[in-house]
Design a protein around this motif. Structure first.
Motif, PDB file in Angstrom:
ATOM      1  N   GLY A  13       9.781   7.411   4.407  1.00  0.00           N
ATOM      2  CA  GLY A  13      10.700   7.386   5.517  1.00  0.00           C
ATOM      3  C   GLY A  13      10.474   6.926   6.953  1.00  0.00           C
ATOM      4  N   GLU A  14       9.282   6.864   7.125  1.00  0.00           N
ATOM      5  CA  GLU A  14       8.513   5.913   8.635  1.00  0.00           C
ATOM      6  C   GLU A  14       8.956   4.878   7.884  1.00  0.00           C
ATOM      7  OE1 GLU A  14       7.330   8.368  11.039  1.00  0.00           O
ATOM      8  OE2 GLU A  14       8.266  10.213  10.398  1.00  0.00           O
ATOM      9  N   SER A  15       8.973   3.387   9.197  1.00  0.00           N
ATOM     10  CA  SER A  15       8.613   2.762   9.400  1.00  0.00           C
ATOM     11  C   SER A  15       7.402   2.734  10.435  1.00  0.00           C
ATOM     12  CB  SER A  15       9.072   1.533   8.899  1.00  0.00           C
ATOM     13  OG  SER A  15       8.699   0.110   9.345  1.00  0.00           O
ATOM     14  N   VAL A  16       6.132   2.116  10.413  1.00  0.00           N
ATOM     15  CA  VAL A  16       5.382   2.282  11.767  1.00  0.00           C
ATOM     16  C   VAL A  16       5.453   0.742  12.589  1.00  0.00           C
ATOM     17  CG1 VAL A  16       3.362   2.206  12.909  1.00  0.00           C
ATOM     18  CG2 VAL A  16       3.844   3.790  11.202  1.00  0.00           C
ATOM     19  N   THR A  34       1.120  -1.326   0.046  1.00  0.00           N
ATOM     20  CA  THR A  34      -0.212  -0.134  -0.100  1.00  0.00           C
ATOM     21  C   THR A  34       0.786   1.441   0.222  1.00  0.00           C
ATOM     22  OG1 THR A  34      -0.069  -0.223   2.658  1.00  0.00           O
ATOM     23  CG2 THR A  34      -2.148  -1.319   1.374  1.00  0.00           C
ATOM     24  N   LYS A  35       0.049   2.560  -0.189  1.00  0.00           N
ATOM     25  CA  LYS A  35       1.363   3.650   0.135  1.00  0.00           C
ATOM     26  C   LYS A  35       1.937   4.175   0.870  1.00  0.00           C
ATOM     27  CE  LYS A  35      -0.570   5.809  -4.678  1.00  0.00           C
ATOM     28  NZ  LYS A  35      -0.746   6.867  -5.780  1.00  0.00           N
ATOM     29  N   ASN A  36       2.270   4.447   1.038  1.00  0.00           N
ATOM     30  CA  ASN A  36       3.165   4.841   2.844  1.00  0.00           C
ATOM     31  C   ASN A  36       2.891   5.975   2.592  1.00  0.00           C
ATOM     32  OD1 ASN A  36       4.356   5.119   5.094  1.00  0.00           O
ATOM     33  ND2 ASN A  36       6.647   4.717   4.378  1.00  0.00           N
ATOM     34  N   MET A  37       1.913   6.765   3.667  1.00  0.00           N
ATOM     35  CA  MET A  37       1.569   8.529   3.987  1.00  0.00           C
ATOM     36  C   MET A  37       2.333   8.990   4.188  1.00  0.00           C
ATOM     37  SD  MET A  37      -1.726   8.434   2.744  1.00  0.00           S
ATOM     38  CE  MET A  37      -2.024   9.626   3.563  1.00  0.00           C
ATOM     39  N   VAL A  38       3.717   8.722   4.604  1.00  0.00           N
ATOM     40  CA  VAL A  38       4.699   9.543   5.672  1.00  0.00           C
ATOM     41  C   VAL A  38       6.148   8.308   5.349  1.00  0.00           C
ATOM     42  CG1 VAL A  38       5.496  10.508   7.527  1.00  0.00           C
ATOM     43  CG2 VAL A  38       3.495   9.450   7.964  1.00  0.00           C
ATOM     44  N   GLU A  62       9.138   4.592  -9.120  1.00  0.00           N
ATOM     45  CA  GLU A  62       9.047   6.007  -9.428  1.00  0.00           C
ATOM     46  C   GLU A  62       7.875   5.878 -10.167  1.00  0.00           C
ATOM     47  OE1 GLU A  62      12.054   5.961 -12.548  1.00  0.00           O
ATOM     48  OE2 GLU A  62      13.870   6.532 -11.741  1.00  0.00           O
ATOM     49  N   SER A  63       7.214   6.973 -10.189  1.00  0.00           N
ATOM     50  CA  SER A  63       5.803   6.870 -10.905  1.00  0.00           C
ATOM     51  C   SER A  63       5.774   7.266 -12.284  1.00  0.00           C
ATOM     52  CB  SER A  63       5.201   8.910 -10.535  1.00  0.00           C
ATOM     53  OG  SER A  63       6.138   9.287 -10.814  1.00  0.00           O
ATOM     54  N   GLU A  64       4.523   6.882 -12.780  1.00  0.00           N
ATOM     55  CA  GLU A  64       4.303   6.212 -13.935  1.00  0.00           C
ATOM     56  C   GLU A  64       5.054   7.595 -15.545  1.00  0.00           C
ATOM     57  OE1 GLU A  64       0.695   6.346 -14.073  1.00  0.00           O
ATOM     58  OE2 GLU A  64       0.781   4.337 -12.635  1.00  0.00           O
ATOM     59  N   ASP A  65       5.332   8.567 -14.447  1.00  0.00           N
ATOM     60  CA  ASP A  65       5.695   9.837 -15.625  1.00  0.00           C
ATOM     61  C   ASP A  65       7.128   9.944 -15.073  1.00  0.00           C
ATOM     62  OD1 ASP A  65       5.870  10.956 -13.301  1.00  0.00           O
ATOM     63  OD2 ASP A  65       4.014  13.232 -12.770  1.00  0.00           O
ATOM     64  N   LYS A  66       7.777   9.309 -13.745  1.00  0.00           N
ATOM     65  CA  LYS A  66       9.117   9.067 -13.799  1.00  0.00           C
ATOM     66  C   LYS A  66       9.685  10.529 -12.924  1.00  0.00           C
ATOM     67  CE  LYS A  66       9.884   5.040 -16.543  1.00  0.00           C
ATOM     68  NZ  LYS A  66      10.770   5.014 -17.427  1.00  0.00           N
ATOM     69  N   GLU A  67       8.933  11.119 -12.639  1.00  0.00           N
ATOM     70  CA  GLU A  67       9.814  12.537 -11.764  1.00  0.00           C
ATOM     71  C   GLU A  67       9.574  12.388 -10.121  1.00  0.00           C
ATOM     72  OE1 GLU A  67       6.916  15.861 -12.916  1.00  0.00           O
ATOM     73  OE2 GLU A  67       6.961  15.757 -15.252  1.00  0.00           O
ATOM     74  N   GLU A  68       8.406  11.216  -9.657  1.00  0.00           N
ATOM     75  CA  GLU A  68       8.817  11.409  -8.623  1.00  0.00           C
ATOM     76  C   GLU A  68       8.896  10.306  -7.969  1.00  0.00           C
ATOM     77  OE1 GLU A  68       4.833  11.282  -6.459  1.00  0.00           O
ATOM     78  OE2 GLU A  68       4.687  13.658  -7.873  1.00  0.00           O
ATOM     79  N   LYS A  69       9.403   9.906  -6.260  1.00  0.00           N
ATOM     80  CA  LYS A  69       9.035   8.648  -6.478  1.00  0.00           C
ATOM     81  C   LYS A  69       8.006   8.320  -5.078  1.00  0.00           C
ATOM     82  CE  LYS A  69      13.833   7.906  -7.561  1.00  0.00           C
ATOM     83  NZ  LYS A  69      15.145   6.615  -7.077  1.00  0.00           N
ATOM     84  N   ILE A  70       6.882   7.052  -5.419  1.00  0.00           N
ATOM     85  CA  ILE A  70       6.504   6.708  -3.885  1.00  0.00           C
ATOM     86  C   ILE A  70       7.467   5.938  -3.538  1.00  0.00           C
ATOM     87  CG2 ILE A  70       4.022   6.032  -3.967  1.00  0.00           C
ATOM     88  CD1 ILE A  70       3.599   6.889  -7.424  1.00  0.00           C
TER      89      ILE A  70
END
Length: 136
Positions: free
Chosen positions: A88-91, A82-86, A100-108
């Protein structure tokens, strides 16, 4: 048939020689020193014990699952994510994937679900029909 004192002394010397030889054999048959986790180099971590994960990472494809907000990562081993809302943090100490997102501009960042530790995850992997929880 008494043994002469010289013969008896000679026998004792031979016994002592045998004892010395057996002791020498015992010393030479010591097992090599065992390596422990804290001894010298080796163990987990590679360089300086700091590196976690792979350099560059494996190519992972994230596909949407039939349930809204749930995804499947296809790669070395398929997993439920599932997508991480925060980012860098692991609960719960779970593994995280960065794609990388489909447009390859940002990382998810995605959180990997362990179906053995999550009843909801086990239900999804088991093929539950209706998802009781939706995103939002």
């Amino acid at each position: 048939a008494k043994a002469s004192p010289k013969a008896a002394a000679k026998k004792d010397d031979e016994d002592e020689d045998e004892d010395e030889e057996s002791e020498e054999e015992d010393e030479s048959e010591e097992p090599p020193a065992k390596k422990h986790k804290g001894d010298g180099k080796g163990g987990k971590g590679g360089k300086d014990g700091k590196g976690k994960g792979k350099k560059g990472g494996a190519k992972v494809i994230i596909e949407p699952h039939r349930h809204e907000g749930v995804f499947v990562s296809k790669g070395k081993d398929d997993s439920l994510v599932t997508k991480n809302m925060v980012p860098g943090e692991s609960v719960y100490g779970e593994k995280r994937l960065v794609a990388e997102s489909e447009d390859k501009e940002e990382k998810i960042e995605y959180r990997v679900w362990n179906p053995f530790r999550s009843k909801l995850g086990a239900g999804i992997v088991g093929g539950i029909g209706a998802m009781p929880i939706k995103p939002g």
